[in-house]
Design an enzyme around this catalytic site. Sequence first.
Site, mmCIF file in Angstrom:
data_model
loop_
_atom_site.group_PDB
_atom_site.id
_atom_site.type_symbol
_atom_site.label_atom_id
_atom_site.label_comp_id
_atom_site.label_asym_id
_atom_site.label_seq_id
_atom_site.Cartn_x
_atom_site.Cartn_y
_atom_site.Cartn_z
ATOM 1 N N SER A 59 1.005 -1.092 0.183
ATOM 2 C CA SER A 59 0.044 0.001 0.045
ATOM 3 C C SER A 59 0.809 1.301 -0.107
ATOM 4 O O SER A 59 2.153 1.086 0.266
ATOM 5 C CB SER A 59 -0.847 0.095 1.302
ATOM 6 O OG SER A 59 -0.085 0.079 2.415
ATOM 7 N N ASP A 96 -0.930 -1.560 -4.075
ATOM 8 C CA ASP A 96 -2.084 -1.851 -3.610
ATOM 9 C C ASP A 96 -3.158 -0.566 -3.123
ATOM 10 O O ASP A 96 -2.516 0.243 -2.304
ATOM 11 C CB ASP A 96 -1.929 -2.761 -2.150
ATOM 12 C CG ASP A 96 -3.337 -3.442 -1.913
ATOM 13 O OD1 ASP A 96 -4.103 -3.854 -2.673
ATOM 14 O OD2 ASP A 96 -3.342 -4.084 -0.678
ATOM 15 N N HIS A 97 -4.248 -0.462 -3.551
ATOM 16 C CA HIS A 97 -4.860 0.504 -3.174
ATOM 17 C C HIS A 97 -4.457 1.934 -3.651
ATOM 18 O O HIS A 97 -4.430 3.060 -2.646
ATOM 19 C CB HIS A 97 -5.729 0.562 -1.815
ATOM 20 C CG HIS A 97 -6.412 -0.597 -1.541
ATOM 21 N ND1 HIS A 97 -7.705 -0.624 -1.939
ATOM 22 C CD2 HIS A 97 -6.183 -1.903 -0.943
ATOM 23 C CE1 HIS A 97 -8.289 -1.903 -1.635
ATOM 24 N NE2 HIS A 97 -7.452 -2.508 -1.128
ATOM 25 N N GLU A 148 -11.355 -0.642 -9.283
ATOM 26 C CA GLU A 148 -12.159 -1.344 -8.266
ATOM 27 C C GLU A 148 -13.546 -0.754 -8.484
ATOM 28 O O GLU A 148 -13.690 0.637 -8.766
ATOM 29 C CB GLU A 148 -11.679 -0.961 -6.908
ATOM 30 C CG GLU A 148 -12.731 -1.753 -5.747
ATOM 31 C CD GLU A 148 -12.204 -1.804 -4.554
ATOM 32 O OE1 GLU A 148 -10.972 -1.798 -4.334
ATOM 33 O OE2 GLU A 148 -13.115 -1.949 -3.657
ATOM 34 N N HIS A 192 -11.918 -5.815 4.538
ATOM 35 C CA HIS A 192 -10.472 -5.951 4.917
ATOM 36 C C HIS A 192 -10.487 -6.042 6.285
ATOM 37 O O HIS A 192 -11.384 -5.916 7.134
ATOM 38 C CB HIS A 192 -10.029 -4.499 4.558
ATOM 39 C CG HIS A 192 -9.724 -4.319 3.168
ATOM 40 N ND1 HIS A 192 -10.496 -3.713 2.328
ATOM 41 C CD2 HIS A 192 -8.560 -4.956 2.078
ATOM 42 C CE1 HIS A 192 -10.027 -3.599 1.096
ATOM 43 N NE2 HIS A 192 -8.795 -4.394 1.036
ATOM 44 N N GLY A 193 -9.003 -6.687 6.853
ATOM 45 C CA GLY A 193 -8.951 -6.927 8.326
ATOM 46 C C GLY A 193 -9.130 -8.164 8.648
ATOM 47 O O GLY A 193 -9.613 -9.031 8.148
ATOM 48 N N HIS A 228 -10.094 -8.723 -3.157
ATOM 49 C CA HIS A 228 -9.597 -8.176 -2.053
ATOM 50 C C HIS A 228 -10.077 -8.560 -0.777
ATOM 51 O O HIS A 228 -11.274 -9.400 -0.581
ATOM 52 C CB HIS A 228 -9.954 -6.721 -1.850
ATOM 53 C CG HIS A 228 -8.993 -5.835 -2.803
ATOM 54 N ND1 HIS A 228 -7.769 -4.869 -2.289
ATOM 55 C CD2 HIS A 228 -8.964 -5.952 -4.247
ATOM 56 C CE1 HIS A 228 -7.530 -4.482 -3.497
ATOM 57 N NE2 HIS A 228 -7.914 -5.263 -4.582
ATOM 58 N N ILE A 272 -3.926 -11.227 0.173
ATOM 59 C CA ILE A 272 -3.931 -11.667 1.520
ATOM 60 C C ILE A 272 -2.853 -10.823 2.273
ATOM 61 O O ILE A 272 -1.650 -10.750 1.930
ATOM 62 C CB ILE A 272 -3.421 -13.319 1.336
ATOM 63 C CG1 ILE A 272 -4.636 -14.049 0.823
ATOM 64 C CG2 ILE A 272 -3.175 -13.769 2.966
ATOM 65 C CD1 ILE A 272 -4.056 -15.468 0.169
ATOM 66 N N SER A 274 -3.913 -9.842 6.069
ATOM 67 C CA SER A 274 -4.173 -10.204 7.577
ATOM 68 C C SER A 274 -3.610 -11.490 7.991
ATOM 69 O O SER A 274 -2.952 -11.603 8.993
ATOM 70 C CB SER A 274 -5.691 -10.049 7.733
ATOM 71 O OG SER A 274 -5.908 -8.762 7.612
HETATM 72 P P1 13P Z 1 -7.140 -8.965 4.291
HETATM 73 O O1 13P Z 1 -7.135 -7.781 5.200
HETATM 74 O O2 13P Z 1 -8.435 -9.803 4.240
HETATM 75 O O3 13P Z 1 -5.903 -9.805 4.244
HETATM 76 O O4 13P Z 1 -7.241 -8.228 2.602
HETATM 77 C C1 13P Z 1 -6.083 -7.594 2.338
HETATM 78 C C2 13P Z 1 -6.205 -6.976 1.091
HETATM 79 O O5 13P Z 1 -7.261 -7.107 0.397
HETATM 80 C C3 13P Z 1 -5.064 -6.034 0.614
HETATM 81 O O6 13P Z 1 -5.646 -5.038 -0.624
HETATM 82 O O1 G3H Z 2 -6.023 -3.156 1.796
HETATM 83 C C1 G3H Z 2 -5.145 -2.697 2.818
HETATM 84 C C2 G3H Z 2 -4.135 -3.645 3.083
HETATM 85 O O2 G3H Z 2 -4.395 -4.505 3.878
HETATM 86 C C3 G3H Z 2 -2.949 -2.587 3.160
HETATM 87 O O3 G3H Z 2 -2.933 -2.328 4.622
HETATM 88 O O4 G3H Z 2 -2.403 0.127 4.454
HETATM 89 O O5 G3H Z 2 -2.053 -1.214 6.632
HETATM 90 O O6 G3H Z 2 -0.429 -1.402 4.551
HETATM 91 P P1 G3H Z 2 -1.994 -1.021 5.136
HETATM 92 ZN ZN ZN Z 3 -7.392 -4.556 -0.395
#
Ligand code: 13P
Ligand code: G3H
Ligand code: ZN
Length: 326
Positions: A59, A96-97, A148, A192-193, A228, A272, A274
């Site tokens: 991220s 990511d994001h 997305e 997420h999470g 995601h 993945i 978390s």
């Molecule tokens: P999790 O929190 O389920 O691992 O998802 C991670 C994710 O989507 C990162 O973009």
């Molecule tokens: O979707 C988010 C990811 O799990 C990344 O999380 O922003 O804490 O790095 P982070």
């Molecule tokens: Zn995500």
Amino acid sequence: MSAIARYTELGLVNTKGMFTKAMKDRYAIPAYNFNNMEQLQAIIMGCSESRSPVILQCSGSAIKYMNSTLLRLMVKGAVEMMEDLSGSVPVALHLDHGDSFELCRSCIDSGFSSVMIDGSHYSLEENIRLTKQVVDYAAEQDVTVEGELGVLSGVEDTVSSEVSHYTKPSEVEEFVGRTSVDSLAISIGTSHGAYKFKLQPGEEPPSLRFDILEQIERLVPGFPIVLHGASSVMPEYVAMINRFGGKMDEAVGIPEEQLRQAAASAVCKINIDSDGRLAMTATIRKVFAEKPGEFDPRKYLGPARDELIRMVKYKNEHVLGSAGHA
Ligand code: 13P
Ligand code: G3H
Ligand code: ZN
């Protein structure tokens, strides 16, 4: 600004070829998040040992945490290390994001082979405009782009949402057609999470909305879909964390069987983060509980890294089906 590095110089590939193969042979490419050297080593080694292609992803806040120069050189080094130790597999480096054109551009210019522009919280029109802007820039470097549609609940880097909005299949064809993105993240019930559902005692997690996924597959046949929020919040790690002084009683994720079903569909990339965090935290807690005098970071980060290697191999072999497809 001129580019600092092209991804090919770092030994990376974009996601195009990976997705074509994953779609044909009905498995999903693992996209593991990382924030530090031990996670990067574990992901690379776990994928090399299970002969799986892999998407390394971070991220914007993970990039800041690591420093983009150090990140680039660590990834280059990790790819070289893998070739020396256990043979190379295709590796992509993915943002990511991404929340702005500027962040995507800086990643493309510093060696990322793939970026996500997450305009899901904007109107459809603004999401299309922003995504197309990133696609046009990325195309100059042959970098692939993930968009997305639909909103997941939970925290997505700087973006957080209390409620999820399922992807509207009616918007998908227009979005894909007008933006020319390479893949699309959709919302079908993941989040997420580590706390994906609030369950009563004995209650099972609800099913993902495979009906929405099927409608989308019919509308854009053969188009790579991304899931995601796809950690299963592995109960053994949650139990270990709780046993060794942590407190994550309500943590629950997506059942593995549903992830297997998704991986065999048009879902070509499964995110993945978390589960990797849980694997490391559980192991570190165990070391500290059993050896309270330990203070050498290698003595707790080393076992945590080993556990993450095991987790990555398990996911590739038994959940995503990507093992053996390098
Ligand atoms: P999790 O929190 O389920 O691992 O998802 C991670 C994710 O989507 C990162 O973009
Ligand atoms: O979707 C988010 C990811 O799990 C990344 O999380 O922003 O804490 O790095 P982070
Ligand atoms: Zn995500």
